[in-house]
Scaffold this motif. Structure first.
Motif, PDB file in Angstrom:
ATOM      1  N   LEU A   1       0.870  -1.182   0.000  1.00 50.89           N
ATOM      2  CA  LEU A   1       0.000   0.000   0.000  1.00 50.89           C
ATOM      3  C   LEU A   1       0.896   1.217   0.000  1.00 50.89           C
ATOM      4  O   LEU A   1       1.870   1.269   0.758  1.00 50.89           O
ATOM      5  CB  LEU A   1      -0.821   0.062   1.296  1.00 50.89           C
ATOM      6  N   ARG A   2       0.555   2.211  -0.851  1.00 50.59           N
ATOM      7  CA  ARG A   2       1.374   3.424  -0.884  1.00 50.59           C
ATOM      8  C   ARG A   2       0.506   4.648  -1.068  1.00 50.59           C
ATOM      9  O   ARG A   2      -0.464   4.618  -1.808  1.00 50.59           O
ATOM     10  CB  ARG A   2       2.356   3.363  -2.064  1.00 50.59           C
ATOM     11  N   THR A   3       0.853   5.708  -0.380  1.00 50.78           N
ATOM     12  CA  THR A   3       0.260   7.003  -0.711  1.00 50.78           C
ATOM     13  C   THR A   3       1.411   7.972  -0.939  1.00 50.78           C
ATOM     14  O   THR A   3       2.448   7.900  -0.270  1.00 50.78           O
ATOM     15  CB  THR A   3      -0.641   7.556   0.408  1.00 50.78           C
ATOM     16  N   THR A   4       1.214   8.837  -1.926  1.00 47.61           N
ATOM     17  CA  THR A   4       2.240   9.837  -2.244  1.00 47.61           C
ATOM     18  C   THR A   4       1.588  11.210  -2.218  1.00 47.61           C
ATOM     19  O   THR A   4       0.697  11.487  -3.031  1.00 47.61           O
ATOM     20  CB  THR A   4       2.823   9.569  -3.650  1.00 47.61           C
ATOM     21  N   ASP A   5       2.015  12.031  -1.279  1.00 48.47           N
ATOM     22  CA  ASP A   5       1.523  13.405  -1.171  1.00 48.47           C
ATOM     23  C   ASP A   5      -0.003  13.450  -1.301  1.00 48.47           C
ATOM     24  O   ASP A   5      -0.565  14.284  -2.008  1.00 48.47           O
ATOM     25  CB  ASP A   5       2.174  14.274  -2.266  1.00 48.47           C
TER      26      ASP A   5
ATOM     27  N   VAL B   1      -0.164  13.292   2.719  1.00 49.97           N
ATOM     28  CA  VAL B   1       0.149  12.060   3.464  1.00 49.97           C
ATOM     29  C   VAL B   1       1.008  11.131   2.602  1.00 49.97           C
ATOM     30  O   VAL B   1       0.617  10.770   1.489  1.00 49.97           O
ATOM     31  CB  VAL B   1      -1.155  11.334   3.888  1.00 49.97           C
ATOM     32  N   ASP B   2       2.166  10.785   3.102  1.00 52.84           N
ATOM     33  CA  ASP B   2       3.057   9.816   2.444  1.00 52.84           C
ATOM     34  C   ASP B   2       3.142   8.576   3.324  1.00 52.84           C
ATOM     35  O   ASP B   2       3.392   8.683   4.526  1.00 52.84           O
ATOM     36  CB  ASP B   2       4.465  10.403   2.277  1.00 52.84           C
ATOM     37  N   LEU B   3       2.937   7.436   2.689  1.00 50.90           N
ATOM     38  CA  LEU B   3       2.865   6.204   3.465  1.00 50.90           C
ATOM     39  C   LEU B   3       3.330   5.053   2.590  1.00 50.90           C
ATOM     40  O   LEU B   3       3.048   5.032   1.392  1.00 50.90           O
ATOM     41  CB  LEU B   3       1.390   5.996   3.860  1.00 50.90           C
ATOM     42  N   SER B   4       4.029   4.109   3.169  1.00 50.51           N
ATOM     43  CA  SER B   4       4.446   2.939   2.404  1.00 50.51           C
ATOM     44  C   SER B   4       4.367   1.713   3.299  1.00 50.51           C
ATOM     45  O   SER B   4       5.012   1.659   4.349  1.00 50.51           O
ATOM     46  CB  SER B   4       5.878   3.133   1.898  1.00 50.51           C
TER      47      SER B   4
END
Lengths: 253, 242
Positions: free
Chosen positions: A5-9, A23-26
Motif C-alpha cells: 500500500l502506498r500514498t504519495t503526497d 500524506v506519504d505512506l508505504s
C-alpha cells in the motif's frame, strides 16, 4: 508476493475543508498499521481513499501499484473492509449476512464457517441481527470483512463501543491475520489500543504528525504510554492550521 | 472474464429476497395493499371496469417506486452499499441484482393485482392474462430504474417520499387517467408523452379493454425504452468513487 500500500503526497478536500494534506505512506509485508488521532483528524478519509471510495484531490494512493480508484475486480478480491457504521443487513441472520458477502467474493460455505468460528459466533449463526448485542453485531461485521481471507484488511474503528475483553479478543484476531501474512490497517481513537500495532500513524487535522513503532514513540518522547507520547508529540509539533502558537500570542499583546 | 458486466447480480437479488422474508411490512405492501386498494375501488365505484386499467397501471408503478427507492436508500444510509461496492461486484451487476430481486416482487404483486382485479372489479382482460403480466412487469421495471436513480438524490427516507408529489403525482394527473393526452393543452401534452405512466396506462387499456394493436405496440416500445434508459442511467449514476 506480499501486498503493498502506498500514498504519495495524498490530499483530499471537501469543499473548503482539507481532510488529508500531504500524506506519504508505504506499507508492505504482513503488518498491522494503526491509524490514530482525534475525531476529524482524517482517519476515515485516509481509509476511504485507500479503498478507492474517495478520489484524491491531489497525490496518489495505490494498492500493489494500481491507483485505488482504478482497482479491477481481481484486485478487489484481495481487499476486506469493515466500515465504522454497522453496515450489515438487520433483516438477515448472522450467517446470511456473512454468506452474502462470501458470495460476492465467490467463496463458499466452508469460508463462511471459518469466518463465523473466527469471530466466535458459530453458535449464534441463525440469530437475526436485531436480536444481537452491539458486540455481536460488530463481530458479524468483522466476519463479513474477512470471509474471503483478504490479503489487505481495512478496519475503521472496529472496536468502538466494545468492552475491554471483547476489544482484546478482536485484537488477538487481527494479530492472527497479520501472522498469516495479511496487511491490516486499523483506525482507532483509543490511543491505548495502538500499542498492539506494529506501526502507528498519528494524524492531526489531516497531516501526518508521526509514523513509528509504539516502542519508537515511547523512546523518542521518553514517556510511559502512547497517550502521553501523543500529547508530547502535539506539544513539540508546529501549530495546526488556523492555530496561533502560544509564543505568537504573547508577541501580539 | 465470464459474465463480467453482471458480476454479483445473483447474490444481490438473493439477498433482497432473503431480506424481505424478515420484513413483514414490506411483504404486506406487496401482497396485501394492492388487493385492499382494488377491493376499496370495487366498493366505491358502481362500475369500476372503465377505470380498472388506470388503477392497475398506477398501483404497480407507485408501489414498485416506493419499494426500490426506499430499499436502495437504506442500502446507502446503512453503509452496506459502500461495502458492496468495495467487493468485486460490477455496477451493472448491482443494478441487475436489484432488478431481479425487486422484479420477483413485482411479479408477485402483479399476480395479486390480477386476482384482485378479477375478484373485486370483475375485469375480464380482453387481450389475455399473459399480456397483462408482461405490461405490469414493464411498468415495474421502469419504476425500478426511476426509484434507484431518484434515491441517489435523497439523503433520507423522508426526502425519497418527497419525490412522490414531484415525480409520481404529475404522471398520475396527466397520464391519460382523467383526460386523453391529445385533449390536454399543448404545453402539457408533450410533458405527458415524456412520462412513462402515460404509456403504461395506454398499454394497460389495450390489455383490459382491447383497441388498436398498433398503439399498443408503440406504447410497449416506449416503455421498453424507458425501462432500458432508467436502468442504464442507474448503472451510470452509481459511482464507486466520489
Amino acid at each position: 508476493m506480499p501486498p503493498t500500500l502506498r500514498t504519495t503526497d495524498l490530499r483530499r478536500e471537501f469543499g473548503s475543508i482539507t481532510a488529508l494534506d500531504g500524506v506519504d505512506l508505504s506499507l508492505g509485508d504482513g503488518e498491522i498499521l494503526g491509524v490514530a488521532g482525534p475525531n476529524g483528524s482524517g482517519k476515515t478519509t485516509l481509509i476511504r481513499c485507500l479503498l478507492g471510495l474517495l478520489r484524491p484531490t491531489a497525490g496518489e494512493a495505490t494498492v500493489d501499484g494500481t491507483p485505488t480508484e482504478a482497482l479491477a475486480a481481481a484486485d478487489r478480491r484481495h481487499i476486506g473492509y469493515m466500515p465504522q457504521a454497522r453496515a450489515i443487513y438487520d433483516d438477515l441472520t448472522v450467517r446470511e449476512n456473512v454468506a452474502f458477502f462470501a458470495s460476492l467474493y465467490g467463496v463458499g460455505d466452508d469460508a463462511v464457517d471459518r469466518a463465523l468460528s473466527f469471530v466466535d459466533l458459530a453458535d449464534r449463526a441463525s440469530a437475526r441481527i436485531g436480536e444481537l448485542s452491539g458486540g455481536m453485531v460488530r463481530r458479524t461485521s468483522l466476519a463479513c470483512a474477512l470471509v474471503h481471507d483478504p490479503e489487505i484488511l481495512f478496519l475503521d474503528e472496529p472496536t468502538v463501543g466494545l468492552d475491554p475483553k471483547l476489544r482484546a479478543s478482536m485484537w488477538d484476531g487481527f494479530r492472527q491475520r497479520r501472522n498469516d501474512g495479511a496487511l491490516v490497517v486499523v483506525s482507532t481513537h483509543y490511543l491505548g489500543e495502538v500499542s498492539r500495532c506494529d506501526r502507528v500513524l498519528f494524524l492531526r487535522e489531516g497531516r501526518v504528525l508521526a509514523l513509528d513503532s509504539p516502542e519508537g514513540f515511547l523512546d523518542r518522547t521518553d514517556t510511559r504510554d502512547l497517550e502521553m507520547a501523543f500529547l508530547a508529540l502535539l506539544e513539540n509539533a508546529p501549530p495546526a492550521r488556523g492555530e496561533s502558537s502560544p509564543a505568537g500570542g504573547e508577541e501580539s499583546r | 472474464m465470464r459474465r463480467t458486466w453482471m458480476r454479483g447480480a445473483l447474490p444481490v437479488a438473493g439477498r433482497i429476497l432473503r431480506t424481505l422474508r424478515g420484513d413483514r411490512r414490506t411483504l404486506a405492501l406487496v401482497v396485501v395493499v394492492p388487493a385492499f386498494v382494488l377491493y376499496l375501488l370495487g366498493e366505491v365505484f358502481v362500475r369500476p371496469d372503465p377505470v380498472a386499467h388506470v388503477v392497475l397501471a398506477v398501483v404497480v408503478f407507485f408501489l414498485t417506486y416506493i419499494l426500490t427507492a426506499i430499499g436502495f436508500l437504506r442500502e446507502r444510509t446503512a453503509g452496506t452499499l459502500e461495502r458492496v461496492l468495495v467487493s468485486p461486484i460490477s455496477r451493472a451487476g448491482l443494478v441487475v441484482g436489484y432488478l431481479l430481486g425487486y422484479g420477483v416482487l413485482a411479479f408477485v404483486q402483479s399476480v395479486v393485482l390480477l386476482l384482485a382485479a378479477v375478484s373485486f372489479l370483475g375485469v375480464s382482460f380482453a387481450n389475455g392474462v399473459a399480456l397483462f403480466l408482461f405490461v405490469e412487469m414493464l411498468g415495474a421495471l421502469t419504476a425500478l430504474g426511476t426509484g434507484v436513480v431518484l434515491s441517489l438524490f435523497a439523503d433520507n427516507e423522508f426526502q425519497a417520499i418527497q419525490f412522490i408529489p414531484v415525480v409520481i403525482t404529475p404522471q398520475v394527473l396527466l397520464g391519460e387517467t382523467f383526460r386523453p393526452v391529445s385533449e390536454l393543452p399543448a404545453h402539457l401534452e408533450y410533458p405527458a408523452l415524456a412520462m412513462p405512466v402515460t404509456h403504461l396506462v395506454r398499454a394497460m387499456e389495450f390489455v383490459v379493454h382491447g383497441g388498436d394493436a398498433g398503439e399498443f405496440r408503440l406504447a410497449v416500445a416506449v416503455l421498453v425504452g424507458f425501462a432500458l434508459g432508467a436502468v442504464a442511467l442507474a448503472s451510470v449514476v452509481i459511482r464507486r468513487a466520489s
